[in-house]
Design a protein around this motif. Structure first.
Motif, PDB file in Angstrom:
ATOM      1  N   ARG A   5     -15.434  63.479  -0.262  1.00 41.33           N
ATOM      2  CA  ARG A   5     -16.246  62.184  -0.732  1.00 41.33           C
ATOM      3  C   ARG A   5     -15.843  61.100  -0.086  1.00 41.33           C
ATOM      4  O   ARG A   5     -14.664  61.055   0.472  1.00 41.33           O
ATOM      5  CB  ARG A   5     -15.825  62.116  -2.177  1.00 41.33           C
ATOM      6  CG  ARG A   5     -16.218  63.288  -2.995  1.00 41.33           C
ATOM      7  CD  ARG A   5     -15.942  63.095  -4.657  1.00 41.33           C
ATOM      8  NE  ARG A   5     -16.836  62.095  -5.052  1.00 41.33           N
ATOM      9  CZ  ARG A   5     -16.964  61.417  -6.303  1.00 41.33           C
ATOM     10  NH1 ARG A   5     -15.949  62.238  -7.430  1.00 41.33           N
ATOM     11  NH2 ARG A   5     -17.576  60.430  -6.809  1.00 41.33           N
ATOM     12  N   GLN A   6     -16.591  60.069  -0.078  1.00 40.30           N
ATOM     13  CA  GLN A   6     -16.624  58.764   0.555  1.00 40.30           C
ATOM     14  C   GLN A   6     -16.194  57.679  -0.536  1.00 40.30           C
ATOM     15  O   GLN A   6     -17.043  57.612  -1.430  1.00 40.30           O
ATOM     16  CB  GLN A   6     -17.730  58.218   1.301  1.00 40.30           C
ATOM     17  CG  GLN A   6     -17.487  56.923   1.974  1.00 40.30           C
ATOM     18  CD  GLN A   6     -18.650  56.403   2.809  1.00 40.30           C
ATOM     19  OE1 GLN A   6     -19.703  57.244   2.588  1.00 40.30           O
ATOM     20  NE2 GLN A   6     -18.648  55.299   3.484  1.00 40.30           N
ATOM     21  N   PRO A   8     -16.354  53.899  -1.732  1.00 36.99           N
ATOM     22  CA  PRO A   8     -16.799  52.611  -0.985  1.00 36.99           C
ATOM     23  C   PRO A   8     -15.697  51.493  -0.994  1.00 36.99           C
ATOM     24  O   PRO A   8     -14.596  51.579  -1.632  1.00 36.99           O
ATOM     25  CB  PRO A   8     -17.838  52.556  -2.295  1.00 36.99           C
ATOM     26  CG  PRO A   8     -17.739  53.670  -2.991  1.00 36.99           C
ATOM     27  CD  PRO A   8     -16.419  54.279  -2.996  1.00 36.99           C
ATOM     28  N   ALA A  27     -10.265  52.755  -0.156  1.00 39.11           N
ATOM     29  CA  ALA A  27     -11.698  53.004   0.291  1.00 39.11           C
ATOM     30  C   ALA A  27     -11.336  53.616   1.980  1.00 39.11           C
ATOM     31  O   ALA A  27     -10.432  53.820   2.304  1.00 39.11           O
ATOM     32  CB  ALA A  27     -12.393  51.803   0.767  1.00 39.11           C
ATOM     33  N   GLY A  28     -12.292  54.949   1.828  1.00 38.57           N
ATOM     34  CA  GLY A  28     -12.356  55.653   3.167  1.00 38.57           C
ATOM     35  C   GLY A  28     -12.955  57.116   2.762  1.00 38.57           C
ATOM     36  O   GLY A  28     -13.704  57.203   1.729  1.00 38.57           O
ATOM     37  N   LEU A  29     -12.619  57.867   3.589  1.00 41.45           N
ATOM     38  CA  LEU A  29     -12.929  59.427   3.503  1.00 41.45           C
ATOM     39  C   LEU A  29     -11.663  59.968   2.777  1.00 41.45           C
ATOM     40  O   LEU A  29     -10.457  59.974   2.710  1.00 41.45           O
ATOM     41  CB  LEU A  29     -13.154  60.011   4.803  1.00 41.45           C
ATOM     42  CG  LEU A  29     -13.845  61.319   4.675  1.00 41.45           C
ATOM     43  CD1 LEU A  29     -15.201  61.418   4.151  1.00 41.45           C
ATOM     44  CD2 LEU A  29     -13.967  62.296   6.026  1.00 41.45           C
TER      45      LEU A  29
END
Length: 308
Positions: A5-6, A8, A27-29
């Motif tokens: 998931r990413q 935000p 935030a990130g992958l």
């Protein structure tokens, strides 16, 4: 692939593994095991402020935790320390400091935060008078206005500290909400009837101040006119006194000169001396002079009115 998931920006991910907080990721992958092994919850970042509007005592059902508190509804009045009635409309801004406790609170966060605000507002309002909550009586003395202005500036911080203190008490007993309040925006007002009364008092005070100012102006003008008249009377008196003194000196100059030239003579003697010196010049201007001995037997009859 369902665990990829990413996250935000301005958010963070809380990863639960079999119901236990496993890790927190910014935030990130994000790579996580698929359900039911791991569960991912997206929350705002730690430095992001979340708005919580308070407009009603009754909790709302907004899923974004936006609730309302309206002090004009349901008889929601607050009493100040001087027994005055005040309405408060507020907006709270909080930050998530404990994601696990925040998620565990869930839908109970809004009502709990609302009750904390109401309890804190009641205690803070009861500890101060009306003028340290809002501008109600601007006609007060300058020193009182300065103290009231300082109290109004501290109102938001006092209310925020009271709410955070209650949040800390909940955390101390293991029932924390996982948040801390970072800012409180307030809009205080008074009932319409009381506002009209305060307005009338303010108008009356302003009219009284205007009348006092006009009276002081008239008094100053009267005092100035009186001083001018006083100075004029003194000046006229001094001038008249100087004139009278000059006239007296002129009239008595001959006698004074004769007295200085003839020391030891009395007043009548000096008067006769002046008469003798001046009568000759006066009689010399007459065409004819008849003299009568006042001690003799002759009488002189002259026309004129009977002497008194």
């Amino acid at each position: 692939m369902s665990g990829i998931r990413q996250v935000p920006p301005e958010s963070r991910a809380i990863v639960y593994q079999f119901g236990k907080v496993e890790r927190q990721q910014p935030a990130g992958l994000l790579f996580a095991w698929p359900r039911p092994i791991e569960q991912v919850v997206i929350l705002p970042s730690a430095d992001r402020q979340i708005e919580f509007r308070i407009d009603s005592f009754e909790p709302g059902s907004n899923p974004k935790h936006v609730f309302y508190y309206n002090a004009r509804m349901n008889g929601a009045f607050l009493l100040s320390g001087d027994a005055s009635v005040v309405h408060l409309e507020a907006t709270l801004f909080y930050q998530i400091v404990d994601p696990a406790a925040y998620i565990l609170t869930g839908e109970h966060l809004g009502p709990a935060l609302q009750r904390l605000f109401v309890a804190s507002a009641v205690s803070v309002s009861a500890a101060r008078d009306l003028d340290t909550i809002l501008v109600a009586r601007p006609e007060l003395a300058t020193g009182s206005n300065a103290a009231a202005r300082a109290g109004r500036e501290r109102l938001r911080s006092d209310l925020m500290n009271a709410i955070n203190h209650r949040l800390g008490d909940l955390s101390g007993v293991g029932a924390g909400l996982g948040i801390t309040v970072s800012r409180v925006d307030l809009a205080a007002s008074i009932p319409d009837g009381a506002k009209d009364a305060f307005d009338r008092v303010l108008v009356a005070s302003q009219e009284a101040e205007r009348d006092i100012a006009e009276a002081r102006t008239d008094a100053a003008a009267t005092a100035l006119s009186a001083n001018q008249e006083h100075d004029r009377i003194l000046t006229d008196a001094d001038a008249k006194a100087a004139e009278k003194t000059t006239q007296a000196k002129v009239r008595t100059a001959a006698i004074n000169a004769l007295a200085r030239g003839s020391p030891g003579f009395s007043g009548m003697t000096l008067a006769r001396r002046i008469y003798i010196d001046r009568i000759g010049a006066i009689l010399a201007k007459a065409a004819r002079v008849d003299t009568v001995d006042q001690s003799g037997g002759l009488h002189l009859i002259l026309p004129g009115t009977t002497p008194q």
